[in-house]
Enzyme design. Structure first.
Site, mmCIF file in Angstrom:
data_model
loop_
_atom_site.group_PDB
_atom_site.id
_atom_site.type_symbol
_atom_site.label_atom_id
_atom_site.label_comp_id
_atom_site.label_asym_id
_atom_site.label_seq_id
_atom_site.Cartn_x
_atom_site.Cartn_y
_atom_site.Cartn_z
ATOM 1 N N TYR A 1 0.849 -1.190 0.000
ATOM 2 C CA TYR A 1 0.000 0.000 0.000
ATOM 3 C C TYR A 1 0.885 1.241 0.000
ATOM 4 O O TYR A 1 1.600 1.505 0.962
ATOM 5 C CB TYR A 1 -0.917 -0.050 1.223
ATOM 6 C CG TYR A 1 -1.902 1.088 1.391
ATOM 7 C CD1 TYR A 1 -2.079 2.078 0.432
ATOM 8 C CD2 TYR A 1 -2.662 1.168 2.560
ATOM 9 C CE1 TYR A 1 -2.975 3.111 0.608
ATOM 10 C CE2 TYR A 1 -3.580 2.202 2.747
ATOM 11 C CZ TYR A 1 -3.731 3.166 1.770
ATOM 12 O OH TYR A 1 -4.625 4.187 1.968
ATOM 13 N N LYS B 1 -1.476 -1.384 -4.062
ATOM 14 C CA LYS B 1 -2.471 -0.318 -4.133
ATOM 15 C C LYS B 1 -1.722 1.001 -4.129
ATOM 16 O O LYS B 1 -0.893 1.254 -3.249
ATOM 17 C CB LYS B 1 -3.416 -0.377 -2.936
ATOM 18 C CG LYS B 1 -4.356 0.828 -2.836
ATOM 19 C CD LYS B 1 -5.036 0.919 -1.480
ATOM 20 C CE LYS B 1 -5.883 2.183 -1.368
ATOM 21 N NZ LYS B 1 -6.473 2.354 -0.020
ATOM 22 N N ILE C 1 -9.534 0.399 -4.511
ATOM 23 C CA ILE C 1 -9.992 0.455 -3.122
ATOM 24 C C ILE C 1 -10.477 1.888 -2.925
ATOM 25 O O ILE C 1 -9.679 2.822 -2.881
ATOM 26 C CB ILE C 1 -8.871 0.071 -2.146
ATOM 27 C CG1 ILE C 1 -8.446 -1.377 -2.405
ATOM 28 C CG2 ILE C 1 -9.337 0.229 -0.696
ATOM 29 C CD1 ILE C 1 -7.286 -1.875 -1.566
#
Length: 302
Positions: free
Chosen positions: A137, A165, A211
């Site tokens: 992330y 992500k 997301i």
């Protein structure tokens, strides 16, 4: 390790709270059902929008236990288990595995500056300690540390590091991550957009979803971006993605996840405020949110 596809629109679900800051688990269950009923493809517990940065370890376990129980296998459950230290990240990741999460999302360590070698060693140590699918992330504006595409390529060689992500807002970085993921030689590597505006563009470039914090406000609209794209209606997906821009324009009034939670409450959901001190929205922001929410309701955005 159970194989899993990381795709679609994953909701970084809010952590509902009472006015005193304690967690409202009954409302959390209602929000899980609301997300799934509107077509969301995954639930992500205690991410940025879930205020993972301000929850204790015991609160995180309680939230994740509730989410896993309420989801009951209907969609994959992601858990944000990153911490500043490698030790705590492993502890949180182990907890998430015990509770029954499907995927770990691990944010870069924050506050202290980290070299790319330190980031590599950190993520590698976690991956070797917890046999679960891991999504790296990247959100440098919040952590101060960015994962270089070269480091993503190197980490992709580790079997259970299966995706990344990117919330940098830099589409060039997303493209570089997609390219870096092609070096994985032991399974598929997934790139997810953490910026809601870039989901369609990420899908067009070879990414697999997003997301999306805005899914807490508009779950049906956000989920349909992916569904339209997969059905071949790329223009429809693009226009739907653009439709959230008026809401995102309200982010100038405060911390984005505070704006998202405030908007969700204004829609009539008992999610409460964000935990202090990150819970203030000026009256001008409230007025702007009400105007945008009313306008979008007239356009049948849900």
């Amino acid at each position: 390790m159970k194989p899993i596809e990381l795709k679609g629109i994953i909701s970084p679900i809010l952590t509902p709270m009472f006015d005193d800051g304690s967690i409202n688990l009954d409302e959390l269950r209602l929000q899980v059902d609301r997300m799934i009923a509107h077509g969301i493809h995954g639930i992500f517990a205690f991410g940025t929008n879930g205020e993972g940065y301000i929850l204790s370890a015991s609160e995180k376990r309680s939230v994740l236990e509730t989410v896993v129980d309420q989801v009951n296998g209907r969609v994959p459950v992601y858990a944000g288990t990153g911490a500043i230290s490698t030790l705590e990240t492993i502890e949180q990741s182990t907890m998430a595995k015990e509770v029954g999460a499907d995927v770990l999302s691990i944010i870069t360590p924050s506050f202290a500056a980290a070299s790319q070698e330190e980031l590599y060693i950190h993520f590698k140590a976690v991956a070797e300690s917890v046999d679960m699918p891991i999504v790296l992330y990247n959100i440098p504006a919040r952590t101060g540390n960015s994962i270089a595409p070269e480091t993503v390529a190197k980490l992709s060689k580790i079997k259970n590091i299966v995706g990344v992500k990117d919330s940098s807002g830099n589409f060039s970085n997303i493209l570089a991550y997609i390219e870096a993921g092609k070096e994985k030689d032991n399974g598929e590597f997934y790139t997810l957009s953490g910026n809601d505006q870039l989901i369609t563009w990420t899908l067009m470039a070879g990414g697999t979803g997003g997301i999306a914090g805005c899914a807490n406000v508009y779950p049906k609209t956000m989920a349909s971006i992916y569904d339209l794209f997969i059905s071949g209606d790329i223009e429809g997906a693009r226009k739907t993605n653009e439709s959230i821009q008026t809401f995102r324009s309200c982010f100038k009034y405060g911390n984005p996840n505070t704006i998202v939670k405030t908007a969700t409450a204004l829609l009539g959901h008992n999610v409460g405020p964000c935990r202090a001190p990150f819970n203030q929205v000026p009256q001008a922001g409230i007025d702007a949110l009400k105007s945008v929410l009313n306008d979008n309701q007239s356009k049948n955005m849900h």
